[in-house]
Design a protein around this motif. Sequence first.
Motif, short mmCIF file in Angstrom:
data_model
loop_
_atom_site.label_atom_id
_atom_site.label_comp_id
_atom_site.label_asym_id
_atom_site.label_seq_id
_atom_site.Cartn_x
_atom_site.Cartn_y
_atom_site.Cartn_z
N GLN C 79 0.69 -1.03 -0.20
CA GLN C 79 0.16 0.02 -0.08
C GLN C 79 0.68 0.81 0.03
OE1 GLN C 79 -1.96 -0.04 3.59
NE2 GLN C 79 -3.41 -1.83 3.62
N GLN C 80 1.78 0.86 0.50
CA GLN C 80 2.77 2.10 1.31
C GLN C 80 3.79 2.23 0.92
OE1 GLN C 80 1.72 4.19 4.88
NE2 GLN C 80 2.33 6.02 3.39
N ALA C 81 4.44 1.66 -0.17
CA ALA C 81 6.25 1.09 -0.89
C ALA C 81 7.27 2.33 0.06
CB ALA C 81 6.46 1.30 -1.87
N TYR C 82 7.09 3.79 -0.27
CA TYR C 82 8.03 4.95 0.09
C TYR C 82 7.47 4.52 2.01
CZ TYR C 82 4.26 7.19 1.41
OH TYR C 82 2.86 7.58 1.58
N PHE C 83 7.21 4.09 3.22
CA PHE C 83 7.20 3.78 4.14
C PHE C 83 7.84 2.15 4.84
CE2 PHE C 83 6.04 4.20 8.64
CZ PHE C 83 5.97 2.63 9.39
N MET C 84 7.12 1.60 3.89
CA MET C 84 8.63 0.39 4.51
C MET C 84 9.75 0.76 3.94
SD MET C 84 6.72 -1.44 6.30
CE MET C 84 8.66 -2.69 6.51
N ALA C 85 10.37 1.11 3.01
CA ALA C 85 11.90 1.37 2.67
C ALA C 85 12.27 2.70 3.66
CB ALA C 85 11.14 2.17 1.23
N ALA C 86 11.57 3.67 4.13
CA ALA C 86 11.52 3.66 5.65
C ALA C 86 12.14 3.09 6.60
CB ALA C 86 11.32 5.24 5.28
N VAL C 87 10.95 2.62 6.88
CA VAL C 87 11.64 1.79 8.40
C VAL C 87 12.65 1.02 7.68
CG1 VAL C 87 10.41 -0.18 9.05
CG2 VAL C 87 9.30 1.73 8.97
N ASN C 88 12.97 0.14 6.74
CA ASN C 88 14.06 -0.13 6.44
C ASN C 88 15.75 0.08 7.30
OD1 ASN C 88 15.69 -2.59 6.35
ND2 ASN C 88 14.74 -2.94 4.11
N GLY C 89 15.13 1.68 5.98
CA GLY C 89 16.30 2.79 6.32
C GLY C 89 16.90 2.93 7.79
N VAL C 90 15.49 3.17 8.52
CA VAL C 90 16.12 3.08 10.62
C VAL C 90 17.24 2.30 10.78
CG1 VAL C 90 14.51 5.51 10.37
CG2 VAL C 90 13.65 2.86 11.06
N PHE C 91 16.40 1.41 10.52
CA PHE C 91 16.90 -0.22 11.08
C PHE C 91 18.26 -0.84 9.59
CE2 PHE C 91 13.95 -0.55 13.67
CZ PHE C 91 12.80 -0.20 13.68
N GLY C 92 18.88 0.20 9.27
CA GLY C 92 19.89 -0.10 8.96
C GLY C 92 19.79 -0.81 8.05
N GLY C 93 19.30 -1.24 6.99
CA GLY C 93 19.06 -2.03 5.76
C GLY C 93 18.26 -3.82 5.87
N GLN C 94 17.27 -3.54 7.30
CA GLN C 94 18.27 -5.71 8.14
C GLN C 94 16.46 -5.96 8.28
OE1 GLN C 94 20.87 -7.33 9.58
NE2 GLN C 94 21.18 -5.41 7.80
N VAL C 95 15.43 -5.41 7.39
CA VAL C 95 14.10 -5.54 7.40
C VAL C 95 13.60 -5.97 6.07
CG1 VAL C 95 11.32 -5.01 7.39
CG2 VAL C 95 13.54 -4.30 9.51
N ILE C 96 13.37 -7.97 6.33
CA ILE C 96 12.96 -8.00 4.97
C ILE C 96 11.24 -8.24 5.09
CG2 ILE C 96 12.47 -9.83 3.22
CD1 ILE C 96 15.77 -10.18 3.99
N PRO C 97 10.05 -7.30 5.20
CA PRO C 97 8.76 -7.70 4.89
C PRO C 97 8.18 -8.65 4.06
CG PRO C 97 9.10 -5.14 3.22
CD PRO C 97 10.86 -5.86 3.23
N VAL C 98 8.20 -9.89 4.77
CA VAL C 98 7.52 -10.44 3.66
C VAL C 98 7.00 -12.14 4.31
CG1 VAL C 98 8.55 -10.26 1.24
CG2 VAL C 98 9.47 -11.79 2.70
N ALA D 85 14.52 -5.01 -2.61
CA ALA D 85 14.71 -3.87 -2.38
C ALA D 85 15.65 -4.45 -0.83
CB ALA D 85 14.24 -2.92 -2.47
N ALA D 86 14.71 -4.86 -0.61
CA ALA D 86 14.90 -5.29 1.33
C ALA D 86 16.25 -6.40 1.28
CB ALA D 86 13.59 -5.82 1.96
N VAL D 87 15.92 -6.97 0.55
CA VAL D 87 17.46 -9.00 -0.02
C VAL D 87 18.80 -7.48 -0.04
CG1 VAL D 87 17.92 -9.78 -1.48
CG2 VAL D 87 15.92 -10.28 -0.80
N ASN D 88 18.56 -6.74 -1.10
CA ASN D 88 19.83 -5.59 -1.28
C ASN D 88 20.14 -5.00 0.10
OD1 ASN D 88 22.33 -4.47 -2.67
ND2 ASN D 88 20.44 -3.50 -3.99
N GLY D 89 19.41 -4.81 1.13
CA GLY D 89 19.23 -3.88 2.11
C GLY D 89 20.11 -5.13 2.77
N VAL D 90 19.76 -6.48 3.69
CA VAL D 90 20.41 -7.72 4.37
C VAL D 90 22.24 -7.66 3.94
CG1 VAL D 90 18.17 -7.95 5.02
CG2 VAL D 90 18.92 -9.20 3.30
N PHE D 91 21.69 -7.70 2.95
CA PHE D 91 22.89 -8.03 1.84
C PHE D 91 24.37 -6.97 1.69
CE2 PHE D 91 23.26 -12.31 2.14
CZ PHE D 91 21.71 -12.68 1.32
N GLY D 92 24.05 -5.29 2.74
CA GLY D 92 24.65 -4.60 2.48
C GLY D 92 24.53 -3.36 1.37
#
Lengths: 142, 142, 142, 142
Positions: C79-98, D85-92
Motif C-alpha cells: 500500500q505504501q512502499a516508501y514507508f516500508m523502505a523508510a522503515v528499512n532505512g532506520v533499521f540499517g537495511g535489516q528488515v525483509i517485509p514478507v 530492495a529489502a534483500v539488497n539491504g540485508v546484504f549491505g
Amino acid sequence: MAEISLRRAKSIIRATLAEGREMDLKPLSVIVLDAGGHVKAFEREDGASPGRFAIAHGKAYGAVMLGMSGGAQMARAEQQAYFMAAVNGVFGGQVIPVPGGILVKDKKGDVIGAVGITGDTSDNDAIAGMAGIESVGLTGDA
Amino acid sequence: MAEISLRRAKSIIRATLAEGREMDLKPLSVIVLDAGGHVKAFEREDGASPGRFAIAHGKAYGAVMLGMSGGAQMARAEQQAYFMAAVNGVFGGQVIPVPGGILVKDKKGDVIGAVGITGDTSDNDAIAGMAGIESVGLTGDA
Amino acid sequence: MAEISLRRAKSIIRATLAEGREMDLKPLSVIVLDAGGHVKAFEREDGASPGRFAIAHGKAYGAVMLGMSGGAQMARAEQQAYFMAAVNGVFGGQVIPVPGGILVKDKKGDVIGAVGITGDTSDNDAIAGMAGIESVGLTGDA
Amino acid sequence: MAEISLRRAKSIIRATLAEGREMDLKPLSVIVLDAGGHVKAFEREDGASPGRFAIAHGKAYGAVMLGMSGGAQMARAEQQAYFMAAVNGVFGGQVIPVPGGILVKDKKGDVIGAVGITGDTSDNDAIAGMAGIESVGLTGDA
C-alpha cells in the motif's frame, strides 16, 4: 597519464605468483588497481583463505590513494598510529598499511597503478610483488 | 572440499555447551560457520547477554576469512595492533581477534568451517570449543 | 516478560524443519529471536544457499522491531512502499517485509520473540513456521 | 562440494571475453566467485569504466547468496520490488538483480560458484558468460 593495460596487469600477477612458487610461499592472492584505485585484475591461488581479496585490495588501495607504498605506510603507522587510523576512517576502513602494497610507476616515474599481495608474511608478499612488477619492465615502490 | 553438515554443526554446539556445564562456565553462546564464513548454526544459552551472537560470530568469522585461529590473531594484534585494526576495517568491523575463534579441519587438514564461542573468559571459551570439535572427530586450531 | 528459552527455541526450529520435510519444501533456514530482537538460535539445512541466515534474520527482525508479522508488513509495503523502505532505512537495511517473519506470543498474548523462516516460497515458509511454533504450545502471528 | 579452481576461473573469464570480442560487445568485465561468494578472479577489459568491478561483483554475489540466477532475481524484482530492495539491504547493498549473474554448477548439479559479467547490455553480458562457462564443461544458470 599512461593506463595500466589488462595485459600488463595479468603479466604482473602471473609473474608474482610464479615468484611465490619459486620462493615456496603459502598460496598468494594478487590484485592490480589502476591509477584511480579501481580494480583491474585479481587472482586468488587455490588454498588461500576466503578473505584474501579484501586484504590484497586494502594494501593496494592505501598505496594508490595516499601515494605511499605499504612500507612507508607502516613506518607512519608505527610513528603516529592515530593518523593512519584516521586515514583509514576517511577511506571507509579500506586501507591496510603494511608491506605488500606496491606503487607501480612507468619509465617517467608516474604512478600508473598499484599491486597488492597477501598470503605469506608481509615482507615475502612484497618481494614476490616486486619481482612481478619488474618482470614487465615497470618500477615498483614497496 | 567437505561441507560441514547441519548435523555435525549441532553436535559440535551440543558438546561445547556440555563441556561448558562440566567446567561450570558462565552461559555460553556458540556459532558454527561453513568454510565460506556463512552461518550454519547458533545457540545462545539462557542467561547469556543479548550481544553474544555478534561476538561469537566475530571470533569465528575472523578465523575463517583470514585462515588464522583466534589465538594466532591475538598474537598478531599484540605485535602489530594497527594491522589487525585495519583488517577489521576491510571486513566491516566483523572481526574479533581473540581466543574462542577456532578453525575446524577435516582428516585431510582442509578447513571446513569455524566455531566461535563466547560467554566466559576467552581461554575457557576456547577450551570448551575444542572439546566440542574433537567430540565429533574433527580437528580444531584454536 | 517471559523469555523464550533456548530449549523452546530449538524445539520450534526442529518442528519447523520437520514440517518442511513433511511438505517436501526446499532446504529451509530458521531463526529464533528473543523479544528484544536478539538471536537465540538458528539452523540452516544442508543445501540451503549461503545468504539464508541474513534473509531469515531480516524477516524475524522486522517482525519483532515493528510488532508486525511478515504478512502485515507485506500488506503495508504494497500500500505504501516508501514507508516500508523508510522503515528499512532506520533499521540499517535489516528488515525483509514478507511472510515468514512470525511473531511468537505466549498464553497471555505477550510477544516473547519471533521466528524467521526462508528457503521455499514465502507462503510455505510461513506455514512451516506456524507449525513449529504451535507444536510447542505457543501462538504465532504470521 | 567441489571448489572452483583458479585455473578454471581464469578459463571461464578468458572464454567469456573471447565471446565478447566475437559478438563485438563493448569492453567487458568478468568476475568469478566461489561457492561462498568470495572473489576468485577478475578481469576488466581496457576501455571499461572504473566502476565495473562493483557491478560484476554485485551480479555474481546476489546469485550465490540467494541461489538465484540474475534472470530469476530480475523476475522477482519485477513482481515484488520491495522484496528485492529489502534483500539488497540485508546484504549491505551488494546485490544487483539483473541478467549477467550466472550460477555455475558441476556435473552433479551442485553450485560451485558464480560468474558476473558487465559492460554491454545485461542480456549480452549473460550470453557471453554462458559461453565462457560452457567452454570449460560446466553448466550455467543465467
